[in-house]
Structure formats: structure tokens, C-alpha cells
Design a protein around this motif. Sequence first.
Motif, PDB file in Angstrom:
ATOM      1  N   ALA A   1       4.549  -0.413 -18.612  1.00  0.00           N
ATOM      2  CA  ALA A   1       3.980   0.308 -17.464  1.00  0.00           C
ATOM      3  C   ALA A   1       5.045   1.201 -16.837  1.00  0.00           C
ATOM      4  O   ALA A   1       6.198   0.803 -16.696  1.00  0.00           O
ATOM      5  CB  ALA A   1       3.462  -0.693 -16.436  1.00  0.00           C
ATOM      6  N   ALA A   2       4.624   2.401 -16.444  1.00  0.00           N
ATOM      7  CA  ALA A   2       5.576   3.303 -15.773  1.00  0.00           C
ATOM      8  C   ALA A   2       5.685   2.944 -14.298  1.00  0.00           C
ATOM      9  O   ALA A   2       6.674   3.274 -13.643  1.00  0.00           O
ATOM     10  CB  ALA A   2       5.101   4.746 -15.933  1.00  0.00           C
ATOM     11  N   ALA A   3       4.649   2.305 -13.774  1.00  0.00           N
ATOM     12  CA  ALA A   3       4.617   1.975 -12.345  1.00  0.00           C
ATOM     13  C   ALA A   3       4.832   0.469 -12.165  1.00  0.00           C
ATOM     14  O   ALA A   3       4.066  -0.332 -12.700  1.00  0.00           O
ATOM     15  CB  ALA A   3       3.268   2.381 -11.773  1.00  0.00           C
ATOM     16  N   LYS A   4       5.881   0.120 -11.415  1.00  0.00           N
ATOM     17  CA  LYS A   4       6.203  -1.321 -11.289  1.00  0.00           C
ATOM     18  C   LYS A   4       6.606  -1.662  -9.851  1.00  0.00           C
ATOM     19  O   LYS A   4       7.316  -0.895  -9.192  1.00  0.00           O
ATOM     20  CB  LYS A   4       7.398  -1.685 -12.176  1.00  0.00           C
ATOM     21  CG  LYS A   4       7.217  -1.448 -13.659  1.00  0.00           C
ATOM     22  CD  LYS A   4       8.431  -2.021 -14.408  1.00  0.00           C
ATOM     23  CE  LYS A   4       8.425  -1.616 -15.869  1.00  0.00           C
ATOM     24  NZ  LYS A   4       8.785  -0.201 -16.104  1.00  0.00           N
ATOM     25  N   ILE A   5       6.177  -2.869  -9.444  1.00  0.00           N
ATOM     26  CA  ILE A   5       6.621  -3.416  -8.151  1.00  0.00           C
ATOM     27  C   ILE A   5       7.164  -4.814  -8.431  1.00  0.00           C
ATOM     28  O   ILE A   5       6.557  -5.581  -9.191  1.00  0.00           O
ATOM     29  CB  ILE A   5       5.443  -3.537  -7.144  1.00  0.00           C
ATOM     30  CG1 ILE A   5       4.853  -2.156  -6.817  1.00  0.00           C
ATOM     31  CG2 ILE A   5       5.891  -4.232  -5.871  1.00  0.00           C
ATOM     32  CD1 ILE A   5       3.625  -2.208  -5.915  1.00  0.00           C
TER      33      ILE A   5
ATOM     34  N   SER B   1       0.842  -1.187   0.000  1.00  0.00           N
ATOM     35  CA  SER B   1       0.000   0.000   0.000  1.00  0.00           C
ATOM     36  C   SER B   1       0.888   1.253   0.000  1.00  0.00           C
ATOM     37  O   SER B   1       0.607   2.241  -0.698  1.00  0.00           O
ATOM     38  CB  SER B   1      -0.869  -0.094   1.253  1.00  0.00           C
ATOM     39  OG  SER B   1      -1.638   0.979   1.418  1.00  0.00           O
ATOM     40  N   THR B   2       1.973   1.188   0.754  1.00  0.00           N
ATOM     41  CA  THR B   2       2.954   2.286   0.767  1.00  0.00           C
ATOM     42  C   THR B   2       3.593   2.421  -0.612  1.00  0.00           C
ATOM     43  O   THR B   2       3.759   3.529  -1.139  1.00  0.00           O
ATOM     44  CB  THR B   2       4.040   2.005   1.835  1.00  0.00           C
ATOM     45  OG1 THR B   2       3.400   1.790   3.089  1.00  0.00           O
ATOM     46  CG2 THR B   2       5.027   3.147   1.948  1.00  0.00           C
ATOM     47  N   ALA B   3       3.927   1.276  -1.206  1.00  0.00           N
ATOM     48  CA  ALA B   3       4.554   1.272  -2.536  1.00  0.00           C
ATOM     49  C   ALA B   3       3.621   1.928  -3.557  1.00  0.00           C
ATOM     50  O   ALA B   3       4.037   2.774  -4.356  1.00  0.00           O
ATOM     51  CB  ALA B   3       4.868  -0.161  -2.960  1.00  0.00           C
ATOM     52  N   ARG B   4       2.356   1.560  -3.502  1.00  0.00           N
ATOM     53  CA  ARG B   4       1.365   2.093  -4.456  1.00  0.00           C
ATOM     54  C   ARG B   4       1.313   3.615  -4.362  1.00  0.00           C
ATOM     55  O   ARG B   4       1.352   4.321  -5.370  1.00  0.00           O
ATOM     56  CB  ARG B   4       0.003   1.472  -4.106  1.00  0.00           C
ATOM     57  CG  ARG B   4      -1.102   1.787  -5.051  1.00  0.00           C
ATOM     58  CD  ARG B   4      -2.392   1.099  -4.647  1.00  0.00           C
ATOM     59  NE  ARG B   4      -2.885   1.564  -3.350  1.00  0.00           N
ATOM     60  CZ  ARG B   4      -4.054   1.225  -2.827  1.00  0.00           C
ATOM     61  NH1 ARG B   4      -4.836   0.378  -3.475  1.00  0.00           N
ATOM     62  NH2 ARG B   4      -4.440   1.687  -1.665  1.00  0.00           N
ATOM     63  N   LEU B   5       1.256   4.116  -3.144  1.00  0.00           N
ATOM     64  CA  LEU B   5       1.196   5.566  -2.942  1.00  0.00           C
ATOM     65  C   LEU B   5       2.474   6.241  -3.452  1.00  0.00           C
ATOM     66  O   LEU B   5       2.422   7.227  -4.193  1.00  0.00           O
ATOM     67  CB  LEU B   5       1.019   5.854  -1.437  1.00  0.00           C
ATOM     68  CG  LEU B   5       1.058   7.312  -1.034  1.00  0.00           C
ATOM     69  CD1 LEU B   5      -0.165   8.044  -1.550  1.00  0.00           C
ATOM     70  CD2 LEU B   5       1.145   7.451   0.480  1.00  0.00           C
TER      71      LEU B   5
ATOM     72  N   ARG C   1       5.348   9.724  -7.214  1.00  0.00           N
ATOM     73  CA  ARG C   1       6.527  10.142  -7.977  1.00  0.00           C
ATOM     74  C   ARG C   1       6.199  10.372  -9.442  1.00  0.00           C
ATOM     75  O   ARG C   1       6.904  11.084 -10.142  1.00  0.00           O
ATOM     76  CB  ARG C   1       7.615   9.074  -7.864  1.00  0.00           C
ATOM     77  CG  ARG C   1       8.267   9.084  -6.495  1.00  0.00           C
ATOM     78  CD  ARG C   1       9.255   7.966  -6.438  1.00  0.00           C
ATOM     79  NE  ARG C   1       9.625   7.668  -5.082  1.00  0.00           N
ATOM     80  CZ  ARG C   1      10.058   6.482  -4.682  1.00  0.00           C
ATOM     81  NH1 ARG C   1      10.156   5.491  -5.557  1.00  0.00           N
ATOM     82  NH2 ARG C   1      10.397   6.298  -3.438  1.00  0.00           N
ATOM     83  N   LEU C   2       5.110   9.737  -9.897  1.00  0.00           N
ATOM     84  CA  LEU C   2       4.683   9.954 -11.292  1.00  0.00           C
ATOM     85  C   LEU C   2       3.737  11.158 -11.393  1.00  0.00           C
ATOM     86  O   LEU C   2       3.147  11.416 -12.440  1.00  0.00           O
ATOM     87  CB  LEU C   2       3.981   8.705 -11.837  1.00  0.00           C
ATOM     88  CG  LEU C   2       4.863   7.456 -12.002  1.00  0.00           C
ATOM     89  CD1 LEU C   2       4.017   6.236 -12.357  1.00  0.00           C
ATOM     90  CD2 LEU C   2       5.934   7.687 -13.079  1.00  0.00           C
ATOM     91  N   GLY C   3       3.554  11.839 -10.263  1.00  0.00           N
ATOM     92  CA  GLY C   3       2.700  13.034 -10.256  1.00  0.00           C
ATOM     93  C   GLY C   3       1.219  12.699 -10.145  1.00  0.00           C
ATOM     94  O   GLY C   3       0.368  13.527 -10.462  1.00  0.00           O
ATOM     95  N   ILE C   4       0.903  11.485  -9.720  1.00  0.00           N
ATOM     96  CA  ILE C   4      -0.514  11.080  -9.625  1.00  0.00           C
ATOM     97  C   ILE C   4      -0.895  10.978  -8.149  1.00  0.00           C
ATOM     98  O   ILE C   4      -0.259  10.239  -7.402  1.00  0.00           O
ATOM     99  CB  ILE C   4      -0.724   9.725 -10.342  1.00  0.00           C
ATOM    100  CG1 ILE C   4      -0.436   9.920 -11.825  1.00  0.00           C
ATOM    101  CG2 ILE C   4      -2.133   9.187 -10.133  1.00  0.00           C
ATOM    102  CD1 ILE C   4       0.075   8.712 -12.495  1.00  0.00           C
ATOM    103  N   ARG C   5      -1.908  11.740  -7.761  1.00  0.00           N
ATOM    104  CA  ARG C   5      -2.348  11.732  -6.350  1.00  0.00           C
ATOM    105  C   ARG C   5      -3.383  10.628  -6.183  1.00  0.00           C
ATOM    106  O   ARG C   5      -4.570  10.820  -6.347  1.00  0.00           O
ATOM    107  CB  ARG C   5      -2.965  13.087  -5.988  1.00  0.00           C
ATOM    108  CG  ARG C   5      -1.995  14.244  -6.098  1.00  0.00           C
ATOM    109  CD  ARG C   5      -1.200  14.464  -4.844  1.00  0.00           C
ATOM    110  NE  ARG C   5      -2.069  14.726  -3.702  1.00  0.00           N
ATOM    111  CZ  ARG C   5      -1.606  14.939  -2.479  1.00  0.00           C
ATOM    112  NH1 ARG C   5      -0.319  14.903  -2.235  1.00  0.00           N
ATOM    113  NH2 ARG C   5      -2.448  15.165  -1.477  1.00  0.00           N
TER     114      ARG C   5
END
Length: 483
Positions: free
Chosen positions: A227-231, A151-155, A160-164
Motif C-alpha cells: 500500500a502507498a498509504a499507511k498509518i 481523519s486528518t491523516a487520511r486527508l 500527498r498521493l495526488g488523490i482528492r
Amino acid sequence: MNAPLQPTSLQDVLAFAAHHAVTSRSEGGDLHPAAGVEQLRALFDIPLDTTPRDAVAVLAELVEAAKPGLSATTAPGFLSWVIGGSHPAGVAADWLTSAWGQNAAIYQCAPSAAVAEEVASKWLLELLALPSDCSVGFTTGATMAAFTCLSTARLAIFDRLGIRIEECGLAGAPPMEIFIGEDAHVTNFAALRYLGFGSDHIRRIACNDAGTFELPALASAMEDSTAAAKIVIGQAGQMISGAFDDLTALSRLCREHRAWLHVDGAFGMWVRASERLRYLAQGAELADSWSVDGHKWLQLPYDCGFAITRHAQYHRRAMTMDASYLTRDERDGRHPSDYVPELSRRARGFPAWVMMQVLGRDGVGQMVERHCAAASALAARIAGIDGVELCHEATINQLALRFTGLDDAQGDALTRTMTDRLNATGRHFLKTALWRGRTIMRVSIMGHETDAEAVVGLARDIEALCRDYAAAANAPLPATIET
Ligand SMILES: Cc1ncc(COP(=O)(O)O)c(C=O)c1O
């Protein structure tokens, strides 16, 4: 055996519980629950009185009802799943926690609980050799620790990608891709599901024989991803084999692809408390977050896990709840609920603070080493027995064994039968699982009372069973086991 209970006061009940906490470990008793579900229902499902009852009488009834359905998870012969031994000192600290009735939500509600968590967090980071500025949430276990970290990672990633994400939610965010090994623990998939990540966005990567990432497969999947967002979720201690991902390589890949690295180290992260074994989890310190269990190698009573991340600000932002009645003051210490999903919560810092001292900085590592040495000794004995084989190299405390039949199907049946027979001796508690489509018998050496003796006894029993089976080679396998 447990002392007969004839309580006349709540103190008698506590004395009984103390006696059980200590003797169940050494004297054993029944490893396996004696009663089936119908018998237990009959014991528990009594009419609920309309009027209040005497508390001591009810507690005495609870003891009688529960007794036949208890597994001796704290006894040396309990070798199933991955279950710690609920050390009596942790149990006693847990009683104090209950007796004090503290609600470790915010500092002002439970100042001592908050400070105990603060100090236990500091010690935990020292034991696990993680950066001292990481933040720690005390959760129910590794499942909720993974939930908290992810959940912390998602936030953090979306921020950092500018998405709230707090405002637009997942519906307004671009897709996140999660890279996880096929053989990762099921609770990671559950945590992802709770967080709204569906299987379309979860890339299940092929694993090697030990159940850890095939690194080239992971590298190429990450390369292919748009994808720009990765875990990436790595493992320190695979649940069947105990194996470790190459965490240094994972962290390098994550840096290249700007991905968040989470490590599921529910039990395996504890090797970092041992100077001798720390190399196995080398590189773990480079990750962004870690989920670790306290009720495994720290021998805390259920339940306790730790959600750890180096991104303390995002950790707090992901979890903190604010309301005027949740009173805060700048002179307060830590607010325990700022690091976990729950508000009202048990003061888990007290038992953790106690157990880290009772075992000591060196004691935790020495216990881990003792358990791993016992697993290696068992693996060596197994290698010398005809009719049984190890399914992987012995890395730490986890082993998967398979009895060998004429073909796979007979091997599966034999493994189930031999596991039943070993359980029927009353000396071991073992369970089977599936691994690579075949039935295996799992051995987990985790309880602090479990030592080389329990494991040598298991090797001896396996040897005898294999000898008997070979001697009666033409006899069909029995469908069931006589106990
Ligand atoms: C590797 C691993 N990850 C996660 C978990 C889940 O932990 P918990 O049951 O404490 O939520 C376990 C539990 O055995 C585990 O072994």
C-alpha cells in the motif's frame, strides 16, 4: 456523606453540588452504587407530567433518584478503569461554562471561549513538550481525538498521493493500510471503523508482554505492504500495563515507509509534563498526531480530550464546515469547530484554561510522579505477598494483578473472588479484565486525591486476604462473596 438537600432555590441546588464536589473526595461515602438497575429504573421512571413543574422540586428529585446509583469516581479508593478525579476547580469552571451558555462553534458566537481555547492549546503543547506550531482540537475524549487525528491523516496522506479524498471518497482511493498493535485500546479500532477502514486493511501486529509493538513484527509487516498509504498507531501508556512503544523507533520506521504516525497517549502522554518521567515517551514529539485526554491526568471533569497534530492546515481542512451563516471575519480569533467534528459544542477551553493554572506547569508533572510512585510502592508490596503476582513490570500508574491458584482456571476464579472481596470492604473500587486469556485485577492510580495511603491500604487488604486464603488452603472457593 452528602449534605441533606432541602432546596428552596436554584442557589441551594448549586450549594449542594459544590458541597458534593468537595466532600465526596475527602469524606468518601459509598464507593459503590447501592442500587441495582431495577431500583434505579423505579426511581427515574416516573410519569412525565403534561404541565410544567417547579425546577427546584425536580432537581431535588433528581438528587434523590441519582444518589443510590452514583459511583464515587472522585474518591481516593476508586482505582478502576482510567478515570481522573474531576478536580473541584475544573467542576466550578464547568458550571461557569454552562451558566454562560456559550456555544463554542465559531469565534463570533463565543469570542472568550475561542480565545481561552487558543491559550489553553498553547499551554497544553508546552506541558506535553510538543512543537508550538501544532494545532489542537478540544474533543469529548480520546476516542473523538483519535477520530479527528486519523481523519486528518487520511486527508493528508491521500492528498500527498495526488488523490482528492474530499471528491472521490474512500471508494475512489487506493487501499490504505493501518498498522496497530493487537493490544491497542479498543477506541482506536472504533475510530478506524467510523472512518471507513475495515478489518481487511487493518494489520494487527503482535505485541510483547507489556502490550506494546513487537518491533520486528511491525517492521516486517510494513516491509511486506504494497500500500502507498499507511498509518501506524502507537501507544504512550498501554491501558493494562501503562507501557510505552519505542516511539523513536516507530517514527524512524514511519519515515522509511512514508507512513503517518499517530500516538494514542490518552493518559501516558502526560508523563511528558514530568522532567523525571518524560524519557518514557521520548520520541513522541516526532509523531504526526496525538490523542490525549483532559479528563484523565489533567483532572478535568468529563468530558474533555485533545486532538493534536503538527499538520495544522490538514487538520482544519479535515474538520472545517463552511456556510454563509457561519459568519467569519479576518479580525476573528480561532474558530473552535475548525478542529473537531462537531459544530455546536461545549466551551471546553474554559475548564482547561483553569485546570492548567490550578495545577501549574510543575504541578501536573508532580501529580503524575506521585501516582507513579504509589503504583511502584504497591508493586513492591505485591512482590512480597505469597499468592498474588504482578502480570507485568510497573511502568507508570497502571497495574494488573493476578491471584495464583493451583491452575489457570482456579487462578481466574480466585482473582474474581478476591476482587469481589476487596470491593466488599467498601474501601476500594476495583474491576477485573482479561489479559492474555486470563482474568486479572486492574489497578489504576489516576484521581488527584488518590495517594500512597489509599494504595498502602489496598496492599494491606490483599495481604490479609492471601493470608486467610492460605490458612484455609483446603477450603473450596466460595461461589459468591458475603458482604
Ligand atoms: C489508552 C487509551 N486510549 C483511548 C481511551 C479512550 O478515551 P475516552 O474514553 O476518553 O474516549 C482510553 C480511555 O480510557 C485509554 O486509556
